[in-house]
Design a protein around this motif. Sequence first.
Motif, PDB file in Angstrom:
ATOM      1  N   LEU A 125       1.109  -1.152   0.139  1.00 35.71           N
ATOM      2  CA  LEU A 125      -0.435   0.323   0.049  1.00 35.71           C
ATOM      3  C   LEU A 125       0.741   1.679   0.173  1.00 35.71           C
ATOM      4  O   LEU A 125       0.237   2.220  -0.428  1.00 35.71           O
ATOM      5  CB  LEU A 125      -1.013  -0.100   1.274  1.00 35.71           C
ATOM      6  CG  LEU A 125      -2.069  -1.099   0.985  1.00 35.71           C
ATOM      7  CD1 LEU A 125      -3.180  -0.276   2.587  1.00 35.71           C
ATOM      8  CD2 LEU A 125      -3.057  -1.221   0.086  1.00 35.71           C
ATOM      9  N   VAL A 126       2.271   0.704   0.658  1.00 37.81           N
ATOM     10  CA  VAL A 126       2.831   2.176   0.155  1.00 37.81           C
ATOM     11  C   VAL A 126       3.268   2.702  -0.693  1.00 37.81           C
ATOM     12  O   VAL A 126       3.760   4.045  -1.789  1.00 37.81           O
ATOM     13  CB  VAL A 126       3.994   2.135   1.666  1.00 37.81           C
ATOM     14  CG1 VAL A 126       5.259   2.980   1.438  1.00 37.81           C
ATOM     15  CG2 VAL A 126       3.401   2.053   3.200  1.00 37.81           C
ATOM     16  N   ALA A 127       3.950   1.040  -1.359  1.00 39.43           N
ATOM     17  CA  ALA A 127       4.562   2.074  -3.299  1.00 39.43           C
ATOM     18  C   ALA A 127       3.195   2.232  -3.534  1.00 39.43           C
ATOM     19  O   ALA A 127       3.633   3.259  -4.648  1.00 39.43           O
ATOM     20  CB  ALA A 127       4.689   0.007  -3.395  1.00 39.43           C
ATOM     21  N   ILE A 128       1.817   1.869  -4.093  1.00 39.91           N
ATOM     22  CA  ILE A 128       0.823   2.392  -4.519  1.00 39.91           C
ATOM     23  C   ILE A 128       0.538   3.815  -4.155  1.00 39.91           C
ATOM     24  O   ILE A 128       0.301   4.848  -4.887  1.00 39.91           O
ATOM     25  CB  ILE A 128      -0.679   1.264  -4.116  1.00 39.91           C
ATOM     26  CG1 ILE A 128       0.087   0.302  -4.758  1.00 39.91           C
ATOM     27  CG2 ILE A 128      -1.703   1.932  -4.532  1.00 39.91           C
ATOM     28  CD1 ILE A 128      -1.606  -1.080  -4.537  1.00 39.91           C
ATOM     29  N   GLY A 129       0.370   3.819  -2.871  1.00 39.21           N
ATOM     30  CA  GLY A 129      -0.267   5.103  -2.391  1.00 39.21           C
ATOM     31  C   GLY A 129       1.103   7.003  -2.802  1.00 39.21           C
ATOM     32  O   GLY A 129       0.442   7.766  -3.221  1.00 39.21           O
ATOM     33  N   ARG A 130       2.427   5.861  -2.771  1.00 41.14           N
ATOM     34  CA  ARG A 130       3.559   7.157  -3.182  1.00 41.14           C
ATOM     35  C   ARG A 130       2.855   7.188  -4.997  1.00 41.14           C
ATOM     36  O   ARG A 130       3.402   8.532  -5.216  1.00 41.14           O
ATOM     37  CB  ARG A 130       5.029   6.923  -2.555  1.00 41.14           C
ATOM     38  CG  ARG A 130       4.912   6.911  -0.991  1.00 41.14           C
ATOM     39  CD  ARG A 130       6.037   7.506  -0.962  1.00 41.14           C
ATOM     40  NE  ARG A 130       7.291   7.185  -2.294  1.00 41.14           N
ATOM     41  CZ  ARG A 130       7.872   7.396  -2.846  1.00 41.14           C
ATOM     42  NH1 ARG A 130       8.255   6.223  -3.337  1.00 41.14           N
ATOM     43  NH2 ARG A 130       8.665   8.264  -3.350  1.00 41.14           N
ATOM     44  N   ASN A 131       2.469   6.144  -5.474  1.00 41.42           N
ATOM     45  CA  ASN A 131       3.102   6.077  -7.168  1.00 41.42           C
ATOM     46  C   ASN A 131       1.867   5.441  -7.922  1.00 41.42           C
ATOM     47  O   ASN A 131       1.848   5.264  -8.857  1.00 41.42           O
ATOM     48  CB  ASN A 131       4.219   5.658  -7.312  1.00 41.42           C
ATOM     49  CG  ASN A 131       5.239   5.159  -6.113  1.00 41.42           C
ATOM     50  OD1 ASN A 131       6.434   6.457  -6.232  1.00 41.42           O
ATOM     51  ND2 ASN A 131       5.699   4.433  -5.400  1.00 41.42           N
ATOM     52  N   ILE A 132       0.567   6.192  -6.844  1.00 44.04           N
ATOM     53  CA  ILE A 132      -0.369   5.603  -8.081  1.00 44.04           C
ATOM     54  C   ILE A 132      -0.866   6.946  -8.966  1.00 44.04           C
ATOM     55  O   ILE A 132      -1.629   5.496 -10.295  1.00 44.04           O
ATOM     56  CB  ILE A 132      -1.315   5.740  -6.726  1.00 44.04           C
ATOM     57  CG1 ILE A 132      -3.209   5.515  -8.027  1.00 44.04           C
ATOM     58  CG2 ILE A 132      -2.317   7.502  -6.640  1.00 44.04           C
ATOM     59  CD1 ILE A 132      -3.965   5.260  -6.660  1.00 44.04           C
ATOM     60  N   SER A 133      -0.585   7.999  -9.344  1.00 41.50           N
ATOM     61  CA  SER A 133      -0.465   8.463 -10.604  1.00 41.50           C
ATOM     62  C   SER A 133       0.241   7.414 -12.037  1.00 41.50           C
ATOM     63  O   SER A 133       0.087   7.546 -12.832  1.00 41.50           O
ATOM     64  CB  SER A 133      -0.044   9.547 -10.521  1.00 41.50           C
ATOM     65  OG  SER A 133       1.243   9.965 -10.373  1.00 41.50           O
ATOM     66  N   ILE A 134       1.297   7.306 -11.217  1.00 40.03           N
ATOM     67  CA  ILE A 134       2.050   6.626 -11.970  1.00 40.03           C
ATOM     68  C   ILE A 134       1.791   4.675 -12.661  1.00 40.03           C
ATOM     69  O   ILE A 134       1.349   3.981 -13.811  1.00 40.03           O
ATOM     70  CB  ILE A 134       3.245   5.726 -11.809  1.00 40.03           C
ATOM     71  CG1 ILE A 134       4.141   8.021 -11.636  1.00 40.03           C
ATOM     72  CG2 ILE A 134       4.777   5.604 -12.746  1.00 40.03           C
ATOM     73  CD1 ILE A 134       5.753   7.251 -11.099  1.00 40.03           C
ATOM     74  N   ILE A 135       1.317   4.165 -11.497  1.00 43.68           N
ATOM     75  CA  ILE A 135       0.345   3.163 -11.115  1.00 43.68           C
ATOM     76  C   ILE A 135      -0.350   2.752 -12.104  1.00 43.68           C
ATOM     77  O   ILE A 135      -0.768   2.359 -12.589  1.00 43.68           O
ATOM     78  CB  ILE A 135       0.739   2.644 -10.028  1.00 43.68           C
ATOM     79  CG1 ILE A 135       1.554   2.288  -9.056  1.00 43.68           C
ATOM     80  CG2 ILE A 135      -0.268   0.773  -9.504  1.00 43.68           C
ATOM     81  CD1 ILE A 135       1.453   2.174  -7.808  1.00 43.68           C
TER      82      ILE A 135
END
Length: 292
Positions: free
Chosen positions: A135-145
């Motif tokens: 969730l940290v990975a997603i939260g920080r980079n959701i616009s890219i993901i």
Amino acid sequence: MPSSKGSKVFAEAMDRYGWQSLHQKLQGGKPKDIQKIFSKLKYRICKLMFHQSSSFVVQKLFEVCDEEQMDQLVFSVTADPALLMSACLDPQGAECMKKFLECIRASEQISHMIRFFSHFSVPLANDQFGSLPLLVAIGRNISIIAVSESGSYLLRAIISKDRPEGFILMWIMMHASHLSTEPFGNYVLRHVIGLEIPCLIEEIVAKWSGVFHGLSMNKYGSKVVKKLMKASKRKYAPQIINDIISSPKFSTVLVDPFGYSVLQTAMKCSKGTVRKRLHDLIRQHSELLNRK
């Protein structure tokens, strides 16, 4: 490969008291000290994540590494998928991975980690500790993901009706218009629509009032509109269809290949007066179809 000197530093990091010396050197911020410790530990990062003492050293190392060193660590931590997975599912390891993901900055580093997580999204999302770094990975980079192929898969894998992540859904709803016309972003949006959560569908329909005709003529947007009609046949499909057929550009939608596909779906999802009105309008513009 790790040297004997590297083994000595590794042992120091694992030692109940020795780790403090390494931590102090890293905290001092001298490039020479950082590089020395980095070079000795970079191949053993995942193993160090499991232990309380060494995890302090590892997390401090993440904080002080420059971009080039982080590049090496990204490939080092993902070199052994089974070991990294074990670390993510471990209480101490999950905290370290959370810190690692907070410290990476370059888009290439982010993309590499997202590709890795996309293969293990389900077990991570369903684990008490594994969900933390995910969730940290997603939260920080959701616009890219959300607009990348692997990221789109990752989001769809972890978002379910039984377990919708609030902040992820909130971001998706805020950027629904943009995602609807993205090659991979539209998959994420269609997945969310497919959950058939009433308040989300209501929000999308309200937000897109007056623009359904334009979305219907977009390669990816048309797929989202069709999904929306299918997921809300009884309540919102008539509203969407009326929005399209009331547009002064209805004839343009009719002759557009993507728009025509949307109207075909509209016929299947409508009934009563709405269906009759749509059918009559298509007949009135039949000459335009014959020219196609």
